[in-house]
Every structure is written in structure tokens, then in C-alpha cells.
Write a protein that holds these residues in place. Structure first.
Motif, PDB file in Angstrom:
ATOM      1  N   LYS A 155       0.822  -1.209   0.000  1.00 43.52           N
ATOM      2  CA  LYS A 155       0.000   0.000   0.000  1.00 43.52           C
ATOM      3  C   LYS A 155       0.857   1.260   0.000  1.00 43.52           C
ATOM      4  O   LYS A 155       2.013   1.246   0.422  1.00 43.52           O
ATOM      5  CB  LYS A 155      -0.932   0.012   1.225  1.00 43.52           C
ATOM      6  CG  LYS A 155      -1.929  -1.137   1.257  1.00 43.52           C
ATOM      7  CD  LYS A 155      -2.766  -1.098   2.519  1.00 43.52           C
ATOM      8  CE  LYS A 155      -3.755  -2.268   2.548  1.00 43.52           C
ATOM      9  NZ  LYS A 155      -4.560  -2.287   3.786  1.00 43.52           N
ATOM     10  N   VAL A 156       0.210   2.337  -0.465  1.00 45.98           N
ATOM     11  CA  VAL A 156       0.807   3.672  -0.439  1.00 45.98           C
ATOM     12  C   VAL A 156      -0.138   4.578   0.331  1.00 45.98           C
ATOM     13  O   VAL A 156      -1.358   4.574   0.089  1.00 45.98           O
ATOM     14  CB  VAL A 156       1.034   4.218  -1.863  1.00 45.98           C
ATOM     15  CG1 VAL A 156       1.570   5.646  -1.804  1.00 45.98           C
ATOM     16  CG2 VAL A 156       1.998   3.329  -2.627  1.00 45.98           C
ATOM     17  N   LYS A 170      -3.478   0.815  -3.168  1.00 45.98           N
ATOM     18  CA  LYS A 170      -2.404   0.043  -3.770  1.00 45.98           C
ATOM     19  C   LYS A 170      -1.852   0.843  -4.952  1.00 45.98           C
ATOM     20  O   LYS A 170      -2.606   1.563  -5.605  1.00 45.98           O
ATOM     21  CB  LYS A 170      -2.919  -1.313  -4.240  1.00 45.98           C
ATOM     22  CG  LYS A 170      -3.399  -2.211  -3.109  1.00 45.98           C
ATOM     23  CD  LYS A 170      -3.864  -3.555  -3.634  1.00 45.98           C
ATOM     24  CE  LYS A 170      -4.321  -4.446  -2.485  1.00 45.98           C
ATOM     25  NZ  LYS A 170      -4.782  -5.767  -2.963  1.00 45.98           N
ATOM     26  N   PRO A 171      -0.576   0.727  -5.220  1.00 45.63           N
ATOM     27  CA  PRO A 171      -0.021   1.475  -6.367  1.00 45.63           C
ATOM     28  C   PRO A 171      -0.489   0.869  -7.687  1.00 45.63           C
ATOM     29  O   PRO A 171       0.226   0.116  -8.348  1.00 45.63           O
ATOM     30  CB  PRO A 171       1.493   1.337  -6.169  1.00 45.63           C
ATOM     31  CG  PRO A 171       1.662   0.076  -5.384  1.00 45.63           C
ATOM     32  CD  PRO A 171       0.448  -0.021  -4.502  1.00 45.63           C
ATOM     33  N   VAL A 172      -1.726   1.212  -8.060  1.00 43.69           N
ATOM     34  CA  VAL A 172      -2.320   0.603  -9.248  1.00 43.69           C
ATOM     35  C   VAL A 172      -1.671   1.109 -10.529  1.00 43.69           C
ATOM     36  O   VAL A 172      -1.661   0.411 -11.541  1.00 43.69           O
ATOM     37  CB  VAL A 172      -3.840   0.877  -9.283  1.00 43.69           C
ATOM     38  CG1 VAL A 172      -4.537   0.135  -8.180  1.00 43.69           C
ATOM     39  CG2 VAL A 172      -4.123   2.375  -9.156  1.00 43.69           C
ATOM     40  N   THR A 476       5.193  12.998   7.279  1.00 44.53           N
ATOM     41  CA  THR A 476       4.625  11.954   6.427  1.00 44.53           C
ATOM     42  C   THR A 476       3.408  11.329   7.092  1.00 44.53           C
ATOM     43  O   THR A 476       3.329  11.267   8.328  1.00 44.53           O
ATOM     44  CB  THR A 476       5.675  10.863   6.140  1.00 44.53           C
ATOM     45  OG1 THR A 476       5.129   9.882   5.268  1.00 44.53           O
ATOM     46  CG2 THR A 476       6.112  10.184   7.426  1.00 44.53           C
ATOM     47  N   PRO A 477       2.432  10.862   6.317  1.00 41.14           N
ATOM     48  CA  PRO A 477       1.325  10.097   6.906  1.00 41.14           C
ATOM     49  C   PRO A 477       1.806   8.722   7.358  1.00 41.14           C
ATOM     50  O   PRO A 477       2.618   8.090   6.689  1.00 41.14           O
ATOM     51  CB  PRO A 477       0.323   9.974   5.750  1.00 41.14           C
ATOM     52  CG  PRO A 477       1.142  10.123   4.514  1.00 41.14           C
ATOM     53  CD  PRO A 477       2.260  11.054   4.863  1.00 41.14           C
ATOM     54  N   VAL A 478       1.326   8.280   8.499  1.00 44.17           N
ATOM     55  CA  VAL A 478       1.694   6.965   9.021  1.00 44.17           C
ATOM     56  C   VAL A 478       0.412   6.175   9.297  1.00 44.17           C
ATOM     57  O   VAL A 478      -0.575   6.721   9.789  1.00 44.17           O
ATOM     58  CB  VAL A 478       2.537   7.073  10.311  1.00 44.17           C
ATOM     59  CG1 VAL A 478       3.904   7.645  10.011  1.00 44.17           C
ATOM     60  CG2 VAL A 478       1.839   7.929  11.350  1.00 44.17           C
ATOM     61  N   PRO A 479       0.402   4.893   8.980  1.00 36.56           N
ATOM     62  CA  PRO A 479      -0.837   4.113   9.112  1.00 36.56           C
ATOM     63  C   PRO A 479      -1.214   3.775  10.548  1.00 36.56           C
ATOM     64  O   PRO A 479      -2.364   3.444  10.810  1.00 36.56           O
ATOM     65  CB  PRO A 479      -0.540   2.848   8.311  1.00 36.56           C
ATOM     66  CG  PRO A 479       0.945   2.722   8.317  1.00 36.56           C
ATOM     67  CD  PRO A 479       1.477   4.123   8.336  1.00 36.56           C
TER      68      PRO A 479
END
Length: 542
Positions: A155-156, A170-172, A476-479
Motif C-alpha cells: 500500500k501507499v 495500492k499502487p495501481v 509523512t502520513p503513518v498508518p
């Protein structure tokens, strides 16, 4: 009969030959008539009315021949120069391709440094020096920051949303997927084939074989692109049976990937002091301590908790919650600081930071309505470095569950609400309250501004201090970091600017664009439903 046939054949042969000669004569006369002339009716070069002999035309032909020979010599010389330049460029490209195929040797994909074109390498290194790679760039405000995007193998996590993009995807797109796969493979090449100057040691596997990392050992990565310099990649790898992380920094200066740094990071002894300023809100604190017990006490076990409580009301309840956790989990690494004064978040964090008297420590400034995972705590340790880096993660803020799950009788448990979807929440890119930084950096920069009163503002002031300095700010965004929804109250005592910020935050925290639209047009929807119901009843009666 044979003799007569032979005579006819001979006559036919001569007739055809005569016709061929006649055609040739006519064609010759036509060519003479249509031949181009230089001027008037003259058939050869020269002035009208003058006759030239054979010597003149021989001299003219020789002059033309010398002219064309000189021109041909000049063209041959230019062609030779172009071939030489083309050969040099081909060698440079071949050298770059060989370095890319061989792997990250030396400072980048250099291969043999003696064969590398010095002018090209000098340019590529100048791009790295200009980018914010080794030292922080001094920026005027938070609007000048280029945030990272974080990614895993699957995932991104991205801040720029738009109508078609999602907070987690997902990096589609094939180009993005191929890019990230190439970067991870390059990082593995650096780790598995280290140079002498790499800050890591060769380790052996459990059976004495050479330790080899693969893509399943990739933990997380960050990347960002400065449009006039290139793209920076920060990669972290770890094997399940090892305690150390492998950190690889790569840079793509609009050319081949180049290795900037490779190092080993041991965070097993890194204690995090989680500092929570608090006033009342005891129910939220009880929920926070449940998450704290599950993640920090049972999983991480390298945490100290500092609670700075304002006022007297609710203080006994907070003490009771802490004592209950202590008795259940045998946890004693906490400090409770009581301040009998009006709540001020910056003041509470300043007091909490100075309450630690055991030297250097990594601090996580946290609010009581924050939910975090054990993976986030490791990200906190990996992305903060004393005198070098501070970590400003972007929190995923959850919407009002009463709106998000309006189709259910009761919203699901909190753990089931922690999903990255457009209708469930958003990346809180305007919030700077959750941060990981070392105590020495916080004290050196002067801490929070105590002149800021009320809601908000103090976090942005501290963030700007770091932007004006030399430390690298990792944004940065973090999950693994969530802001749980709670109702906001904007006090009348706030300044107009603070009140506007508070109302804006309150509006954005309620629901997604589509859900807010449904609320705005709820009366129209209900009216339409009533009309449809009335029409249906009328038709059934009729």
C-alpha cells in the motif's frame, strides 16, 4: 516454305532495328531541344555572343572539383567530431547502465569510480547536496514543506487526495508500482552487498550462512520529490529474528538511483517518554490507558508515561485509573504532574519534558484522544535522531461515528473503526500536535511559546522553529496513528484567528464530503421520499 519463313523473319528483324534507331534519334533531338540553358539561347556557360574553347571548360570543371573536395573535407571533419562525441556519450550511458545492473557500489550506482565520468557524477552529487537529504533546509513556514508519502509492500499512504484518490491505496499505476519495486530491489542490493564505508556489519544466519535480506523483510518506506532536484527514498528493513533495523537512503536526481547512506539502527534500548497534557476528560483517559496497556505495556515494554494534569476536578479519577493499570500489569514507569491552573497544552508539554531527569530521551507529544500502534512507536524511534531529525507524523483523523455508521443501530468498537477510507476519516495535514523529538533538541530550540493561549497555535509555532533551523523535519502520513473523534467546543475567549481555525477543524472532523452533502440536502431527500411514498399510496388506492 522454310525458306519463305526465314526471309520473313529476317525482314521483321531489320524492321524492328530500324524502328529502334528512329526512336533513339527522336529522343536525342528531344533532349537537345529541352536541355537547360544558363542564359538566353546559350547552350554552355559563358556570356552571350562569346565562344569558349576546351581549356576554359577544363579550368571550370577543375575549380568546381576543388570546391567540392574542400566541402567534403570539412564535412568529413565534422562527422568525425560527431562520431567521437557520440562514442563518449555512449560510453557514459553504458557505464551508467552497468552500474545500475551491478548494484549500489560506492556512493551510488558507480561501479568503478575511475571509469565514471567525473562531470556527470559531479552534477548528480550537486543535486543531492542541494536537496534536503543530509541537512534540513531552512523554510519560511509550514507551507514550504514537501511532505513524504509512506508505503509498504502492498500500500501507499498519500496526502494528496483529489476526487479519485484515496488515503490508502495500492499502487495501481504501473509507473508508480514499478518505481517502488525498483527502489526496494535497489535497497536490498545495498544491504546484501555492502561497501566498506557502509555503517553496517556483516551478520551470519542461524546456520552460519551469509545473511540475505529479501522483499519480505521490507518494513516501511518514505519518498518525496523536489521538482528541481530529484526524489529521496528512505527505506527500512528488518528480519523477524533480529533486533536491528537496516536503513538505506537512496536519491534519484532525475537519473539513475544513487546510494546516499546505508546504516544499521538498534532501537532495543530506546525509551519513549509519552507526554500527555490533560484536563478533565477522564472517560477519554480511561480509553487511552486501555490502548496504552495493550500496546505499550504488553507489546513494546520500552515506554515511560508522563501525564500533566490541569486543575483539581477529575484528578482523583485519573490517579485511580493509573493505579488500576499499575496493579493489573505491574507497570510503574509513569509520572503524574499536577498543575492547579487553567489548561494550556504548550505549558503542559513543556512541564512534562522538564519533569524527566534521567538525561536524553525520545519524547512523543500525545493527546488523550490518540490511538497508536506498536509499529508507530518503532517508526517514532526510526525517524527521530538527536541533533539531526525530528518526526512530525500526519495523523489519520476519524469522522463522527454517529454519521459514518448511521445505518447501524450502534457504531462498531473503536478497533473496527481504524480503517483508512474516504468516508471514515482523513489525513490531518493541518495538525502538528503529535510529534517525536529528542529532549535535547526540544530544549535547545526553546520549547513551546507560552504567549499562545487557548486552542491551537502553539504546535505550529514549535513546528516553524524547527523549519527555521538545521534539523531535518520528517513529515509523512503513518498508518498506525489515529485521532479518535470527539465533539469540539470553540470558546468565546479565543482570538478571531484561533476561533476561525477551531471552527474549520470542527467542520472537517464531522464527516466526509459526501456525508456532509447528504446532511445539507437532508430536507430535500426527505421531501422526495414523502412524495414517492404519497404517489405509491395513491396508485395502490386507485
Amino acid at each position: 516454305m522454310p525458306r519463305r519463313g526465314l526471309i520473313l523473319q529476317t525482314r521483321t528483324h531489320w524492321l524492328l532495328l530500324g524502328l529502334a534507331l528512329l526512336c533513339s534519334l527522336i529522343l536525342f533531338l528531344y533532349l537537345l531541344e529541352c536541355a537547360p540553358q544558363t542564359d538566353g539561347n546559350a547552350s554552355l556557360p559563358g556570356i552571350v555572343g562569346e565562344n569558349y574553347g576546351k581549356e576554359y571548360y577544363q579550368a571550370l570543371l577543375q575549380e568546381q572539383e576543388e570546391h567540392y573536395q574542400t566541402r567534403a573535407t570539412s564535412l568529413k571533419r565534422q562527422i568525425a567530431q560527431l562520431k567521437q562525441e557520440l562514442q563518449e556519450m555512449s560510453e557514459k550511458m553504458r557505464s551508467l547502465q552497468e552500474r545500475k545492473n551491478v548494484g549500489a557500489n560506492g556512493i551510488g550506482y558507480q561501479g568503478n569510480k575511475e571509469q565514471a565520468p567525473s562531470d556527470l557524477l559531479e552534477f548528480l552529487h550537486s543535486q543531492i547536496d542541494k536537496a534536503e537529504v543530509s541537512i534540513g533546509a531552512k523554510l519560511p513556514s509550514e507551507y514550504g514543506v514537501i511532505p513524504f508519502e509512506s508505503f509498504t509492500l502492498m500500500k501507499v499512504f498519500q496526502l494528496e487526495m483529489g476526487l479519485t484518490r484515496h488515503p490508502e491505496e495500492k499502487p495501481v499505476r504501473k509507473d508508480k508500482r514499478d518505481e517502488l519495486v525498483e527502489v526496494i530491489e535497489a535497497g536490498l542490493e545495498v544491504i546484501n552487498n555492502p561497501d566498506e564505508d557502509d555503517e553496517q556489519e556483516d551478520e551470519d544466519g542461524p546456520l552460519g550462512e551469509k545473511l540475505v535480506f529479501n522483499e519480505n523483510d521490507f518494513i516501511e518506506g518514505y519518498y518525496r520529490t523536489e521538482r528541481d532536484k530529484g526524489t529521496l527514498y528512505e527505506l527500512f528493513f528488518k528480519k523477524a529474528d533480529l533486533t536491528e533495523y537496516r536503513h538505506v537512503t537512496l536519491f534519484r536526481p532525475f537519473g539513475p538511483l544513487m546510494k546516499v547512506k546505508s546504516e544499521m539502527i538498534d532501537i532495543t534500548r530506546s525509551i519513549i517518554n509519552i507526554i500527555v497534557p490533560l484536563a478533565e476528560r477522564t472517560e477519554a483517559f480511561a480509553q487511552f490507558m486501555q490502548n496504552f496497556r495493550d500496546v505499550c505495556i504488553h507489546q513494546d515494554k520500552r515506554i515511560h508515561l508522563t501525564v500533566v494534569y490541569f486543575g483539581k476536578e477529575g484528578l482523583s479519577k485519573v490517579k485511580s485509573i493509573l493505579e488500576s493499570v499499575t496493579s493489573e500489569s505491574n507497570f510503574h514507569n509513569y509520572t503524574l504532574v499536577s498543575l492547579n491552573e487553567e489548561f494550556n497544552r504548550g505549558r503542559g508539554l513543556n512541564v512534562g519534558a522538564r519533569a524527566w531527569d534521567k538525561g536524553e530521551v525520545l519524547m512523543f507529544f500525545c493527546d488523550v484522544d490518540i490511538y497508536f500502534s506498536a509499529e508507530f512507536l518503532n517508526s517514532c524511534r526510526l525517524n527521530a535522531e538527536p541533533g539531526k531529525k525530528v518526526f512530525y507524523p500526519v495523523v489519520f483523523s476519524l469522522y463522527n461515528p454517529a454519521i459514518v455508521y448511521a445505518n447501524l443501530d450502534v457504531p462498531p468498537p473503536v478497533e473496527q473503526q481504524l480503517v483508512h477510507k474516504k468516508d471514515s476519516g482523513f489525513w490531518r495535514d493541518f495538525g502538528f500536535g503529535m510529534t517525536c523529538q529528542y529532549r535535547s533538541d526540544f530544549l535547545t530550540i526553546g520549547g513551546f511559546d507560552m504567549e499562545v493561549k487557548g486552542w491551537g497555535g502553539e504546535d505550529v509555532h514549535l513546528y516553524r522553529k524547527y523549519l527555521h533551523g538545521d534539523l531535518i523535519v520528517i513529515r509523512t502520513p503513518v498508518p498506525g496513528l489515529f485521532h479518535l473523534w470527539h465533539e469540539k467546543r470553540c470558546a468565546d475567549e479565543l482570538t478571531p484567528e484561533q476561533y476561525r481555525m477551531c471552527i474549520q477543524s470542527k467542520a472537517m472532523n464531522e464527516a466526509s464530503h459526501s456525508h456532509l452533502g447528504m446532511l445539507v440536502f437532508r430536507e430535500e431527500i426527505e421531501t422526495h421520499l414523502h412524495k414517492q411514498a404519497y404517489r405509491t399510496n395513491s396508485e395502490s388506492v386507485g
